[in-house]
Design an enzyme around this catalytic site. Structure first.
Site, PDB file in Angstrom:
ATOM      1  N   ASP A  25       0.867  -1.183   0.000  1.00  0.00           N
ATOM      2  CA  ASP A  25       0.000   0.000   0.000  1.00  0.00           C
ATOM      3  C   ASP A  25       0.902   1.231   0.000  1.00  0.00           C
ATOM      4  O   ASP A  25       2.136   1.107  -0.071  1.00  0.00           O
ATOM      5  CB  ASP A  25      -0.920  -0.033   1.243  1.00  0.00           C
ATOM      6  CG  ASP A  25      -2.265   0.639   0.973  1.00  0.00           C
ATOM      7  OD1 ASP A  25      -2.258   1.819   0.566  1.00  0.00           O
ATOM      8  OD2 ASP A  25      -3.305  -0.008   1.152  1.00  0.00           O
ATOM      9  N   HIS A  82      -3.185   3.225  -4.389  1.00  0.00           N
ATOM     10  CA  HIS A  82      -2.465   2.763  -3.189  1.00  0.00           C
ATOM     11  C   HIS A  82      -1.051   2.299  -3.528  1.00  0.00           C
ATOM     12  O   HIS A  82      -0.534   1.367  -2.901  1.00  0.00           O
ATOM     13  CB  HIS A  82      -3.249   1.617  -2.520  1.00  0.00           C
ATOM     14  CG  HIS A  82      -4.535   2.065  -1.883  1.00  0.00           C
ATOM     15  ND1 HIS A  82      -4.627   2.450  -0.569  1.00  0.00           N
ATOM     16  CD2 HIS A  82      -5.780   2.219  -2.395  1.00  0.00           C
ATOM     17  CE1 HIS A  82      -5.876   2.803  -0.285  1.00  0.00           C
ATOM     18  NE2 HIS A  82      -6.603   2.676  -1.387  1.00  0.00           N
ATOM     19  N   ASP A  95      -9.020  -0.746  -5.408  1.00  0.00           N
ATOM     20  CA  ASP A  95      -9.875   0.224  -4.715  1.00  0.00           C
ATOM     21  C   ASP A  95      -9.301   1.638  -4.779  1.00  0.00           C
ATOM     22  O   ASP A  95      -8.092   1.829  -4.901  1.00  0.00           O
ATOM     23  CB  ASP A  95     -10.050  -0.181  -3.240  1.00  0.00           C
ATOM     24  CG  ASP A  95      -8.723  -0.277  -2.508  1.00  0.00           C
ATOM     25  OD1 ASP A  95      -7.747  -0.781  -3.118  1.00  0.00           O
ATOM     26  OD2 ASP A  95      -8.643   0.162  -1.350  1.00  0.00           O
ATOM     27  N   GLU A  96     -10.186   2.604  -4.691  1.00  0.00           N
ATOM     28  CA  GLU A  96      -9.859   4.004  -4.428  1.00  0.00           C
ATOM     29  C   GLU A  96      -8.733   4.554  -5.313  1.00  0.00           C
ATOM     30  O   GLU A  96      -7.862   5.277  -4.825  1.00  0.00           O
ATOM     31  CB  GLU A  96      -9.470   4.169  -2.951  1.00  0.00           C
ATOM     32  CG  GLU A  96     -10.580   3.760  -2.002  1.00  0.00           C
ATOM     33  CD  GLU A  96     -10.195   3.859  -0.534  1.00  0.00           C
ATOM     34  OE1 GLU A  96     -10.965   4.425   0.238  1.00  0.00           O
ATOM     35  OE2 GLU A  96      -9.106   3.376  -0.156  1.00  0.00           O
ATOM     36  N   TRP A 149     -16.761  -4.240  -0.325  1.00  0.00           N
ATOM     37  CA  TRP A 149     -16.437  -3.551   0.930  1.00  0.00           C
ATOM     38  C   TRP A 149     -17.291  -2.312   1.154  1.00  0.00           C
ATOM     39  O   TRP A 149     -17.574  -1.948   2.291  1.00  0.00           O
ATOM     40  CB  TRP A 149     -14.949  -3.202   0.991  1.00  0.00           C
ATOM     41  CG  TRP A 149     -14.501  -2.046   0.129  1.00  0.00           C
ATOM     42  CD1 TRP A 149     -14.199  -2.087  -1.202  1.00  0.00           C
ATOM     43  CD2 TRP A 149     -14.284  -0.681   0.539  1.00  0.00           C
ATOM     44  NE1 TRP A 149     -13.811  -0.858  -1.644  1.00  0.00           N
ATOM     45  CE2 TRP A 149     -13.846   0.032  -0.603  1.00  0.00           C
ATOM     46  CE3 TRP A 149     -14.397  -0.013   1.759  1.00  0.00           C
ATOM     47  CZ2 TRP A 149     -13.538   1.391  -0.559  1.00  0.00           C
ATOM     48  CZ3 TRP A 149     -14.085   1.339   1.802  1.00  0.00           C
ATOM     49  CH2 TRP A 149     -13.664   2.032   0.659  1.00  0.00           C
ATOM     50  N   THR A 185      -4.704  -1.023   9.440  1.00  0.00           N
ATOM     51  CA  THR A 185      -3.897  -0.725  10.626  1.00  0.00           C
ATOM     52  C   THR A 185      -3.353   0.700  10.699  1.00  0.00           C
ATOM     53  O   THR A 185      -2.387   0.939  11.414  1.00  0.00           O
ATOM     54  CB  THR A 185      -2.728  -1.731  10.740  1.00  0.00           C
ATOM     55  OG1 THR A 185      -1.941  -1.662   9.538  1.00  0.00           O
ATOM     56  CG2 THR A 185      -3.227  -3.141  10.954  1.00  0.00           C
ATOM     57  N   GLU A 186      -3.978   1.643  10.010  1.00  0.00           N
ATOM     58  CA  GLU A 186      -3.515   3.030  10.149  1.00  0.00           C
ATOM     59  C   GLU A 186      -3.460   3.432  11.623  1.00  0.00           C
ATOM     60  O   GLU A 186      -2.498   4.038  12.082  1.00  0.00           O
ATOM     61  CB  GLU A 186      -4.468   4.005   9.432  1.00  0.00           C
ATOM     62  CG  GLU A 186      -4.370   3.999   7.932  1.00  0.00           C
ATOM     63  CD  GLU A 186      -5.394   3.070   7.295  1.00  0.00           C
ATOM     64  OE1 GLU A 186      -5.777   2.071   7.938  1.00  0.00           O
ATOM     65  OE2 GLU A 186      -5.796   3.354   6.150  1.00  0.00           O
TER      66      GLU A 186
HETATM   67  C1  ACM Z   1     -10.838  -0.422   1.242  1.00  0.00           C
HETATM   68  O1  ACM Z   1     -11.234  -0.350   2.398  1.00  0.00           O
HETATM   69  N1  ACM Z   1     -10.337   0.643   0.626  1.00  0.00           N
HETATM   70  C2  ACM Z   1     -10.899  -1.665   0.497  1.00  0.00           C
END
Ligand code: ACM
Length: 630
Positions: free
Chosen positions: A197, A271, A337-338, A404, A476-477
């Site tokens: 990430d 990411h 994602d994102e 998600w 885990t941020e």
């Molecule tokens: C996610 O929580 N961005 C998969």
């Protein structure tokens, strides 16, 4: 002497009022009496089989420290001849690899399954039937009685997963093994390993060594995520770490021995800052990139791979080739994602590609990228799974979707006849608050235990064959230590194990919370950290028609009494008891203090909220839900 007898009978007297197994088995039939495990108990494997022997050994090793017994394991012997635990592969049993029966009588224990995997699950159940001290790691003075029962069991879903993010914080090999051990005890079978990430690349890739020499390291920071200070030029990039390929092979084997398959995730095309820190040429814009350590960035920093750069696909071919070699799981997770697409939009090469391929939107460009990634992953003999954003712009032909952002991505994918793993944030994001933010470690959003327990992975009207199962995700941020990890995992993974394993009709919230009362002391013996937030009051606020603040108090768990004060004193069971009617704080009040009691004893944490806190939380969590559900 009389005293001794009393002590002895206290030690040996056990009442097995309720059989407490998590996740709840398909059927439990109580019998009379009990089996007592002693140093003379034998483990018999009537038909020798190396895999069964490994399971018997696993059991013997777990019980060795607390009991002090070194149980002998014999193969190809007659069973039921003495007080024995018999591991019986039963060819006649229905050919379901997960199914088992466990028969405990005063004379013997029979574990029967069609395959070794079923036996492994039987062992997990058997361990939970032993006194709680079996979880301790040092010698215990206990009579090891096991209640006589017959249990028949098999799981509801074939995909029972937990995800761990090791990018935002790195957790070493030994902890990863411990994590695998723990989820195996709850009959999970999938460990989704989020290996890459923006905040760190964690897997050795021999073809691209800078992924780990550069991408695995960042400047050390603590404090609130996204509020942290960006790095200075001369600071050492000293926080991080990665797993060598030998580490990975060791962990994969460790997991296999516990009937857990590891799903590796390499999160692309978004990411990807750690990749770009190592190889900036895979961005659209070029420049210098830093592995992120919790300082805010959004549209100003490029963190996406460039879909118009052919070298990116060469890179991914090598990376997924090495990943495929390491992990036997039939799937590889490519994230998806994102992905912020602003840099693609500005890139002349991306624009040219879109024109050439007839791609009308940036979502279609993303879909083009994802489809090429699927081809690469397939060329390595694997199937692709990704987060539900891979639906945007058109799903790749054989993709499996991990939903998600609620359930709707999963439903949309299933309607297109694609397989789905349900992982909706509001039920199973294990990094969210599990109790009042006022008394919990700082994070975002809310997923209380009862909400997790209420998760139903198969939506109405959807072919249940397409719903492979479900998964809890621990990002885990805000979770920097393993102790904190445990706190976030428990008890929500206990709830999730029951959602994914137990028959739907056996799910029962009150029964589950009762079982936790005896499961928590087991975790104390194991020195595992867990949250007791389910015992805290829930404080919800709203405004009435006249704009006046109203406060509602409630609890997740039944049988709790709520006491409160508005005068600044700490409440106890002599304070005012909440009677179910919404409260109007007195004009002069400065704080609300709330505590729960059970059977006249304090049970939950005290929650203290100022009038401003109460005002501020009106509709707050609803807002977050709406935002993520857009
Ligand atoms: C996610 O929580 N961005 C998969």
């Amino acid at each position: 002497m009389k005293k001794l007898i009393i002590i002895f009978s206290l030690l040996t007297q056990t009442t097995f009022a309720q059989i407490n197994i998590i996740p709840e088995p398909q059927s439990i039939q109580k019998l009379t009496g009990e089996f007592t495990l002693t140093q003379n108990t034998k483990i018999n494997i009537p038909n020798s089989n190396p895999e069964v022997r490994n399971i018997a050994q696993y059991f013997a090793e777990i019980i060795a420290a607390p009991t002090g017994y070194k149980l002998s394991i014999s193969e190809n012997v007659k069973f039921h001849t003495n007080k024995s635990i018999n591991f019986i592969l039963d060819e006649k049993m229905l050919a379901s690899p997960d199914k088992y029966t466990l028969e405990i009588t005063p004379k013997y224990i029979d574990i029967k399954a069609h395959s070794p995997k079923g036996m492994f699950y039987a062992v997990q159940t058997l361990l939970q039937l032993l006194p709680k001290q079996i979880e301790n790691n040092s010698l215990q003075k206990v009579v090891w009685k096991i209640p006589a029962v017959t249990i028949t069991d098999a799981p509801r879903y074939g995909w029972r997963g937990v995800m761990l993010d090791v990018s935002r914080h790195y957790f070493g090999k030994e902890y990863v093994k411990k994590f695998i051990d723990q989820i195996a005890r709850l009959k999970f079978n999938t460990f989704h390993w989020h290996l890459a990430d923006d905040q760190g690349w964690r897997i050795e890739i021999k073809s691209y060594p800078k992924l780990t020499s550069v991408g695995a390291w960042r400047v050390p920071r603590t404090g609130k995520w996204w509020d942290r200070e960006p790095p200075k030029e001369d600071e050492e990039r000293s926080y991080g770490g990665f797993y060598t390929q030998d580490d990975i092979r060791e962990i994969v084997k460790y997991a296999q021995d516990r009937y857990i398959t590891i799903l590796p995730e390499i999160d692309i095309p978004g990411h990807s800052l750690a990749i770009l820190a190592a190889y900036p040429e895979f961005s659209c814009g070029g420049g210098k990139f830093e592995v992120n350590g919790g300082w805010k960035f959004y549209k100003d920093v490029e963190n996406t791979l460039c879909p118009s750069n052919e070298q990116v696909y060469v890179f991914l071919d090598k990376v997924f080739g090495e990943v495929a070699q390491l992990f036997p799981n039939p799937y590889i997770h490519m994230g998806g994602d994102e992905a912020y697409k602003g840099f693609w939009e500005k890139s002349p090469e991306c624009q040219a590609l879109m024109k050439r391929e007839g791609l009308k939107t940036l979502e279609e460009l993303q879909s083009y990228f994802v489809k090429r990634v699927e081809k690469i992953i397939q060329s390595k003999g694997k199937r692709m799974i990704g987060w539900d954003e891979i639906l945007e712009g058109g799903l790749a032909p054989d993709a499996t979707v991990m939903s998600w952002r609620g359930m709707k991505g999963g439903i949309a994918a299933a309607k297109q006849n694609h397989q789905v793993v349900m992982s909706p944030w509001e039920y199973v994001y294990l990094d969210l608050y599990q109790g009042d933010p006022n008394v919990e470690p700082q994070t975002y959003g809310m997923a209380r235990l009862k909400k997790t327990y209420s998760f139903e992975p198969t939506p109405k009207g959807i072919d249940d064959k397409l719903i492979l199962g479900g998964q809890g995700n621990l990002w885990t941020e805000s979770v920097p230590t393993t102790r904190h990890l445990e706190y976030m995992l428990y008890p929500r993974t206990l709830a999730l194990s029951e959602v994914l394993w137990s028959p739907k009709e056996k799910k029962n919230w009150n029964n589950f919370t009762q079982k936790l009362e005896s499961y928590f002391p087991r975790m104390d013996e194991a020195k595992l950290n867990y949250a007791r937030s389910m015992y805290d009051a829930i404080v919800r606020t709203e405004k009435d028609d006249k704009g006046k603040l109203k406060v509602e108090l409630s609890t997740e768990v039944e049988d709790l009494d709520i006491y409160y004060t508005f005068d600044g004193t700490n409440p106890d069971d002599f304070s005012t008891k909440y009677q179910g009617k919404m409260l109007s704080p007195p004009n002069s009040a400065t704080t609300l203090k709330v505590i729960t009691y059970q059977n006249n004893k304090p049970k939950g944490k005290q929650i203290t909220l100022t009038m401003k806190d109460l005002q501020d939380r009106i509709g707050r969590y609803k807002m977050i839900a709406d935002m993520l559900d857009e």
